[in-house]
Motif scaffolding. Structure first.
Motif, PDB file in Angstrom:
ATOM      1  N   THR A 112      12.531   6.650  -9.455  1.00  0.00           N
ATOM      2  CA  THR A 112      11.904   7.138  -8.229  1.00  0.00           C
ATOM      3  C   THR A 112      11.206   6.006  -7.498  1.00  0.00           C
ATOM      4  O   THR A 112      10.792   5.016  -8.100  1.00  0.00           O
ATOM      5  CB  THR A 112      10.862   8.240  -8.514  1.00  0.00           C
ATOM      6  OG1 THR A 112       9.804   7.679  -9.297  1.00  0.00           O
ATOM      7  CG2 THR A 112      11.471   9.421  -9.229  1.00  0.00           C
ATOM      8  N   PHE A 113      11.127   6.162  -6.210  1.00  0.00           N
ATOM      9  CA  PHE A 113      10.345   5.279  -5.357  1.00  0.00           C
ATOM     10  C   PHE A 113       9.406   6.173  -4.569  1.00  0.00           C
ATOM     11  O   PHE A 113       9.826   7.169  -4.000  1.00  0.00           O
ATOM     12  CB  PHE A 113      11.241   4.500  -4.389  1.00  0.00           C
ATOM     13  CG  PHE A 113      12.190   3.566  -5.085  1.00  0.00           C
ATOM     14  CD1 PHE A 113      11.801   2.286  -5.404  1.00  0.00           C
ATOM     15  CD2 PHE A 113      13.463   3.983  -5.418  1.00  0.00           C
ATOM     16  CE1 PHE A 113      12.664   1.423  -6.049  1.00  0.00           C
ATOM     17  CE2 PHE A 113      14.339   3.128  -6.055  1.00  0.00           C
ATOM     18  CZ  PHE A 113      13.940   1.838  -6.378  1.00  0.00           C
ATOM     19  N   GLU A 114       8.143   5.830  -4.556  1.00  0.00           N
ATOM     20  CA  GLU A 114       7.165   6.659  -3.865  1.00  0.00           C
ATOM     21  C   GLU A 114       6.570   5.868  -2.705  1.00  0.00           C
ATOM     22  O   GLU A 114       6.105   4.746  -2.876  1.00  0.00           O
ATOM     23  CB  GLU A 114       6.062   7.072  -4.840  1.00  0.00           C
ATOM     24  CG  GLU A 114       5.120   8.080  -4.271  1.00  0.00           C
ATOM     25  CD  GLU A 114       4.223   8.667  -5.354  1.00  0.00           C
ATOM     26  OE1 GLU A 114       3.301   9.393  -4.986  1.00  0.00           O
ATOM     27  OE2 GLU A 114       4.438   8.398  -6.540  1.00  0.00           O
ATOM     28  N   PHE A 115       6.623   6.448  -1.508  1.00  0.00           N
ATOM     29  CA  PHE A 115       6.104   5.822  -0.307  1.00  0.00           C
ATOM     30  C   PHE A 115       4.976   6.694   0.230  1.00  0.00           C
ATOM     31  O   PHE A 115       5.217   7.686   0.910  1.00  0.00           O
ATOM     32  CB  PHE A 115       7.208   5.687   0.753  1.00  0.00           C
ATOM     33  CG  PHE A 115       8.361   4.815   0.329  1.00  0.00           C
ATOM     34  CD1 PHE A 115       8.349   3.465   0.609  1.00  0.00           C
ATOM     35  CD2 PHE A 115       9.445   5.357  -0.337  1.00  0.00           C
ATOM     36  CE1 PHE A 115       9.408   2.655   0.233  1.00  0.00           C
ATOM     37  CE2 PHE A 115      10.511   4.562  -0.723  1.00  0.00           C
ATOM     38  CZ  PHE A 115      10.489   3.201  -0.436  1.00  0.00           C
ATOM     39  N   TRP A 116       3.740   6.357  -0.071  1.00  0.00           N
ATOM     40  CA  TRP A 116       2.586   7.155   0.350  1.00  0.00           C
ATOM     41  C   TRP A 116       2.295   6.915   1.826  1.00  0.00           C
ATOM     42  O   TRP A 116       2.172   5.782   2.277  1.00  0.00           O
ATOM     43  CB  TRP A 116       1.353   6.781  -0.464  1.00  0.00           C
ATOM     44  CG  TRP A 116       1.358   7.410  -1.811  1.00  0.00           C
ATOM     45  CD1 TRP A 116       2.013   6.955  -2.923  1.00  0.00           C
ATOM     46  CD2 TRP A 116       0.724   8.617  -2.178  1.00  0.00           C
ATOM     47  NE1 TRP A 116       1.808   7.810  -3.962  1.00  0.00           N
ATOM     48  CE2 TRP A 116       1.021   8.841  -3.540  1.00  0.00           C
ATOM     49  CE3 TRP A 116      -0.075   9.530  -1.509  1.00  0.00           C
ATOM     50  CZ2 TRP A 116       0.541   9.936  -4.234  1.00  0.00           C
ATOM     51  CZ3 TRP A 116      -0.542  10.621  -2.213  1.00  0.00           C
ATOM     52  CH2 TRP A 116      -0.246  10.827  -3.540  1.00  0.00           C
ATOM     53  N   GLY A 117       2.136   8.007   2.578  1.00  0.00           N
ATOM     54  CA  GLY A 117       1.725   7.929   3.964  1.00  0.00           C
ATOM     55  C   GLY A 117       2.794   7.400   4.906  1.00  0.00           C
ATOM     56  O   GLY A 117       2.495   7.045   6.034  1.00  0.00           O
ATOM     57  N   TRP A 118       4.039   7.308   4.444  1.00  0.00           N
ATOM     58  CA  TRP A 118       5.131   6.826   5.293  1.00  0.00           C
ATOM     59  C   TRP A 118       5.868   8.022   5.881  1.00  0.00           C
ATOM     60  O   TRP A 118       5.897   9.102   5.282  1.00  0.00           O
ATOM     61  CB  TRP A 118       6.114   6.011   4.478  1.00  0.00           C
ATOM     62  CG  TRP A 118       5.658   4.656   4.077  1.00  0.00           C
ATOM     63  CD1 TRP A 118       4.401   4.274   3.707  1.00  0.00           C
ATOM     64  CD2 TRP A 118       6.470   3.493   3.974  1.00  0.00           C
ATOM     65  NE1 TRP A 118       4.378   2.960   3.382  1.00  0.00           N
ATOM     66  CE2 TRP A 118       5.636   2.437   3.530  1.00  0.00           C
ATOM     67  CE3 TRP A 118       7.809   3.233   4.194  1.00  0.00           C
ATOM     68  CZ2 TRP A 118       6.104   1.161   3.331  1.00  0.00           C
ATOM     69  CZ3 TRP A 118       8.275   1.950   3.985  1.00  0.00           C
ATOM     70  CH2 TRP A 118       7.426   0.929   3.569  1.00  0.00           C
ATOM     71  N   PRO A 119       6.522   7.836   7.017  1.00  0.00           N
ATOM     72  CA  PRO A 119       7.378   8.901   7.530  1.00  0.00           C
ATOM     73  C   PRO A 119       8.623   9.028   6.644  1.00  0.00           C
ATOM     74  O   PRO A 119       8.900   8.124   5.838  1.00  0.00           O
ATOM     75  CB  PRO A 119       7.749   8.414   8.936  1.00  0.00           C
ATOM     76  CG  PRO A 119       7.605   6.934   8.877  1.00  0.00           C
ATOM     77  CD  PRO A 119       6.505   6.661   7.884  1.00  0.00           C
TER      78      PRO A 119
END
Length: 59
Positions: free
Chosen positions: A27-34
């Motif tokens: 998994t890749f997690e992008f916090w606060g990204w669209p």
């Protein structure tokens, strides 16, 4: 594992899933990204050599 419908045996990596279902742990997690663009997700899948699915929200 053997298929209960046809009794054929295949490794889980060769199982065919509907597009909305995936089995994996990377998994890749992008916090606060669209949300990622479809072409980004497709290119990431090509680079990894695997089908990828984008999931929005918490697991």
């Amino acid at each position: 594992m053997d298929c209960p419908a046809c009794d054929e045996s295949a490794p889980v990596t060769e199982w065919q899933w509907p597009d909305y279902y995936a089995l994996g742990a990377l998994t890749f997690e992008f916090w606060g990204w669209p949300p990622r663009a479809d072409n980004f997700v497709a290119e990431l899948g090509r680079v990894l050599g695997h089908r990828t699915v984008q999931h929005m929200g918490k697991f």
